[in-house]
Write a protein that holds these residues in place. Structure first.
Motif, mmCIF file in Angstrom:
data_model
loop_
_atom_site.group_PDB
_atom_site.id
_atom_site.type_symbol
_atom_site.label_atom_id
_atom_site.label_comp_id
_atom_site.label_asym_id
_atom_site.label_seq_id
_atom_site.Cartn_x
_atom_site.Cartn_y
_atom_site.Cartn_z
ATOM 1 N N ASN A 159 -11.157 -11.927 -8.109
ATOM 2 C CA ASN A 159 -10.294 -11.525 -7.007
ATOM 3 C C ASN A 159 -9.701 -10.154 -7.319
ATOM 4 N N ALA A 160 -9.839 -9.240 -6.365
ATOM 5 C CA ALA A 160 -9.281 -7.903 -6.564
ATOM 6 C C ALA A 160 -7.757 -7.988 -6.661
ATOM 7 N N THR A 161 -7.187 -7.230 -7.558
ATOM 8 C CA THR A 161 -5.732 -7.215 -7.736
ATOM 9 C C THR A 161 -5.141 -5.829 -7.518
ATOM 10 N N ALA A 162 -5.984 -4.809 -7.488
ATOM 11 C CA ALA A 162 -5.529 -3.445 -7.275
ATOM 12 C C ALA A 162 -6.640 -2.668 -6.573
ATOM 13 N N ILE A 163 -6.266 -1.676 -5.788
ATOM 14 C CA ILE A 163 -7.238 -0.864 -5.057
ATOM 15 C C ILE A 163 -6.806 0.596 -5.136
ATOM 16 N N SER A 164 -7.758 1.475 -5.294
ATOM 17 C CA SER A 164 -7.516 2.908 -5.129
ATOM 18 C C SER A 164 -8.669 3.476 -4.318
ATOM 19 N N GLY A 165 -8.355 4.371 -3.381
ATOM 20 C CA GLY A 165 -9.427 4.856 -2.522
ATOM 21 C C GLY A 165 -9.036 6.030 -1.666
ATOM 22 N N ASP A 166 -9.832 6.261 -0.614
ATOM 23 C CA ASP A 166 -9.668 7.405 0.280
ATOM 24 C C ASP A 166 -9.613 6.948 1.725
ATOM 25 N N PHE A 167 -8.934 7.741 2.523
ATOM 26 C CA PHE A 167 -8.827 7.517 3.958
ATOM 27 C C PHE A 167 -9.202 8.815 4.658
ATOM 28 N N TYR A 168 -10.250 8.754 5.491
ATOM 29 C CA TYR A 168 -10.693 9.907 6.259
ATOM 30 C C TYR A 168 -10.449 9.646 7.740
ATOM 31 N N SER A 169 -9.856 10.625 8.399
ATOM 32 C CA SER A 169 -9.553 10.521 9.816
ATOM 33 C C SER A 169 -10.230 11.674 10.560
ATOM 34 N N ASP A 221 -0.644 17.048 0.932
ATOM 35 C CA ASP A 221 0.563 17.810 0.582
ATOM 36 C C ASP A 221 1.407 17.098 -0.461
ATOM 37 N N GLY A 222 0.952 15.942 -0.928
ATOM 38 C CA GLY A 222 1.678 15.203 -1.963
ATOM 39 C C GLY A 222 2.683 14.211 -1.439
ATOM 40 N N GLU A 223 2.953 14.241 -0.131
ATOM 41 C CA GLU A 223 3.918 13.314 0.451
ATOM 42 C C GLU A 223 3.300 11.915 0.560
ATOM 43 N N THR A 224 4.134 10.894 0.375
ATOM 44 C CA THR A 224 3.666 9.514 0.428
ATOM 45 C C THR A 224 4.380 8.733 1.527
ATOM 46 N N TYR A 225 3.761 7.632 1.938
ATOM 47 C CA TYR A 225 4.419 6.718 2.861
ATOM 48 C C TYR A 225 3.900 5.310 2.607
ATOM 49 N N PRO A 226 4.755 4.311 2.845
ATOM 50 C CA PRO A 226 4.371 2.922 2.557
ATOM 51 C C PRO A 226 3.587 2.293 3.696
ATOM 52 N N ALA A 227 2.831 1.276 3.364
ATOM 53 C CA ALA A 227 2.084 0.512 4.357
ATOM 54 C C ALA A 227 1.865 -0.896 3.827
ATOM 55 N N LYS A 285 -12.134 14.694 11.998
ATOM 56 C CA LYS A 285 -12.667 15.986 11.568
ATOM 57 C C LYS A 285 -11.964 16.578 10.355
ATOM 58 N N LYS A 286 -10.649 16.284 10.202
ATOM 59 C CA LYS A 286 -9.879 16.981 9.181
ATOM 60 C C LYS A 286 -9.044 16.085 8.278
ATOM 61 N N GLY A 287 -8.560 14.969 8.790
ATOM 62 C CA GLY A 287 -7.556 14.201 8.067
ATOM 63 C C GLY A 287 -8.100 13.528 6.815
ATOM 64 N N HIS A 288 -7.391 13.684 5.701
ATOM 65 C CA HIS A 288 -7.770 13.003 4.465
ATOM 66 C C HIS A 288 -6.530 12.643 3.671
ATOM 67 N N GLU A 289 -6.484 11.413 3.188
ATOM 68 C CA GLU A 289 -5.418 10.943 2.309
ATOM 69 C C GLU A 289 -6.035 10.042 1.251
ATOM 70 N N THR A 290 -5.319 9.837 0.173
ATOM 71 C CA THR A 290 -5.694 8.817 -0.800
ATOM 72 C C THR A 290 -4.736 7.645 -0.649
ATOM 73 N N VAL A 350 0.830 -1.201 0.000
ATOM 74 C CA VAL A 350 0.000 0.000 0.000
ATOM 75 C C VAL A 350 0.867 1.255 0.000
ATOM 76 N N THR A 351 0.380 2.285 -0.681
ATOM 77 C CA THR A 351 0.993 3.612 -0.619
ATOM 78 C C THR A 351 -0.079 4.632 -0.274
ATOM 79 N N PHE A 352 0.125 5.352 0.824
ATOM 80 C CA PHE A 352 -0.763 6.445 1.207
ATOM 81 C C PHE A 352 -0.162 7.766 0.720
ATOM 82 N N LYS A 353 -1.036 8.689 0.341
ATOM 83 C CA LYS A 353 -0.593 9.996 -0.147
ATOM 84 C C LYS A 353 -1.397 11.088 0.532
#
Length: 436
Positions: A234-244, A170-176, A246-251, A164-167
């Protein structure tokens, strides 16, 4: 949830950016300024026995979670349900038509009132910061799935391990690493990052769409993802959103990868050149006391330093392991020191928060008030360290008081086998240091 740009150069050298999912704070708590005054009474008739589906409304999204209401000695008890996790809430008070449900060790609450028959309406409130933090809350009695699904729709399988890659915005990414277990339309799992995990997630699969959520009192998370091809089995790829909250949002994006791994958590930070020992003296949570690794109590013993905060769910996962572990192992010549970094500069208030945590979680080891919940400030308070990248961070001292290992983050029980590996590595380190 935010993180400091001053850490980016260090992490960039490792091919990382700092994960938002672990318990991290850099003086930006999304919290409330004042606490609602609630007198302790025996009421709370609005909390009728049964299973409820709660919903937090934030950022135009609905973050659902399930909870059970039972009676214990004539008093209501609320139990949050996140996958296999159960969080019992028994501090419940009523004043007028409002009922306040304190959220465990966290300085937060659900403040609710009846909204017709078998419905609640209110607010999720955090009390431990300067900025107002209130999120609308509603609940309906009667067990429901977390997310509505269409019974006649083809269901894709998202079961397995994902790279997984979160973005961030601000455009910064991190692995998961994503790990999911699916049973027909129901799915559980979590995401591991280099600084911790997103704990217990649960939800449903509707066609080629995946939705997961959690609410532990401190965090409300919503993950949605979609496999691009609805005709796949079987799913092989995923794209989506992460909401945390009141404010936090990442793709986020993910590809199926059974061998997905993160960098070694024992190598992300270390001591500054020429430094071997930690030199600190912080006030104890008990008035008038102080704690230092050079105290006679710790001389000749293996010592574990736990950098934590009472506001941090990942820290609570580690404490749930450490507290009983310490009681079983302290006779072997091991001590633990918890360094609390709280969301208040008021030392007295910080001590009260940590003391509440100590009492509720049956912590037998020493706790100190070390500073505010900010990674940069934590690093400055321990100047021998290169950095503090996450709460929790665990530091192992040998019998000479020298630092032998620094472990960033904690993979909690929601991560399954990764948690077992975490505990095994911890015990192996302790065994090695005790034999020296």
């Amino acid at each position: 949830m935010t993180y400091s740009s001053s850490l980016r150069p260090l992490l960039a050298g490792l091919g990382l950016t700092l994960a938002l999912g672990a318990c991290q704070s850099n003086s930006n708590p999304e919290t409330a300024a004042t606490e609602v005054a609630v007198a302790p009474t025996a009421g709370a008739e609005v909390l009728t026995i049964g299973t409820w589906r709660g919903v937090l409304s934030a950022q135009g999204q609905q973050i659902p979670f399930l909870f059970d209401i039972t009676q214990d000695g004539g008093k209501p008890t609320v139990t949050l349900r996140n996958g296999e996790e159960r969080i019992k809430l028994d501090e419940i008070t009523t004043a007028g038509d409002s009922t306040t449900i304190r959220l465990g060790v966290f300085d937060a609450a659900l403040v609710v009132r009846a909204d017709g028959t078998d419905k609640l309406k209110g607010t999720w409130v955090k009390y431990d910061g300067k900025e107002p933090y209130r999120v609308a809350f509603a609940a309906t009695k009667g067990e429901e799935p977390l997310f509505p699904v269409m019974a006649d729709r083809k269901i894709l399988s998202f079961d397995g391990t994902w790279k997984v890659t979160f973005k961030g915005e601000d455009g910064e990414t991190y692995p998961a690493v994503g790990v999911f277990k699916q049973n027909e339309q129901n799915i559980t799992g979590t995401f591991l990052t280099s600084t911790g995990d997103y704990r217990y997630l649960a939800g449903q699969v509707d066609g080629n769409v995946l939705k997961l959520s959690t609410f532990d009192g401190s965090h409300g998370f919503l993950f949605s993802g979609k496999n691009p091809n609805e005709t796949d089995t079987n799913a092989t790829a995923i794209s989506g959103d992460f909401y945390s909250g009141k404010k936090g949002h990442e793709t986020w994006t993910a590809v199926k990868d059974p061998n997905a791994k993160l960098p070694d958590a024992n190598t992300l930070t270390g001591m500054k050149p020429g430094q071997k020992k930690l030199d600190f003296k912080f006030p104890s949570i008990y008035e008038g006391g102080a704690i230092s690794p050079s105290d006679p109590k710790y001389k000749g013993k293996v010592v574990v330093i736990q950098i934590l905060g009472s506001w941090c769910p990942n820290c609570m996962d580690e404490t749930n392991f450490l507290a009983p572990w310490y009681e079983k192992n302290k006779s072997r010549g091991v001590e633990v020191i918890g360094l609390g970094y709280e969301r208040t500069p008021d030392q007295t208030l910080a001590a009260k928060k940590l003391l509440k945590m100590k009492e509720r979680m049956n912590i037998g080891y020493d706790l100190a008030v070390a500073g505010i919940a900010d990674k940069d400030a934590a690093a400055k308070s321990l100047p021998q360290l290169q950095s503090v990248l996450a709460f929790p961070t665990t530091i192992f001292l040998d019998k000479k008081g020298e630092v032998r290992k620094i472990h960033t983050g904690f993979s909690g029980p929601g991560t399954g086998t990764y948690y077992q590996e975490e505990i095994a590595d911890f015990n192996q380190t302790i065994d090695m240091l005790l034999k020296e």
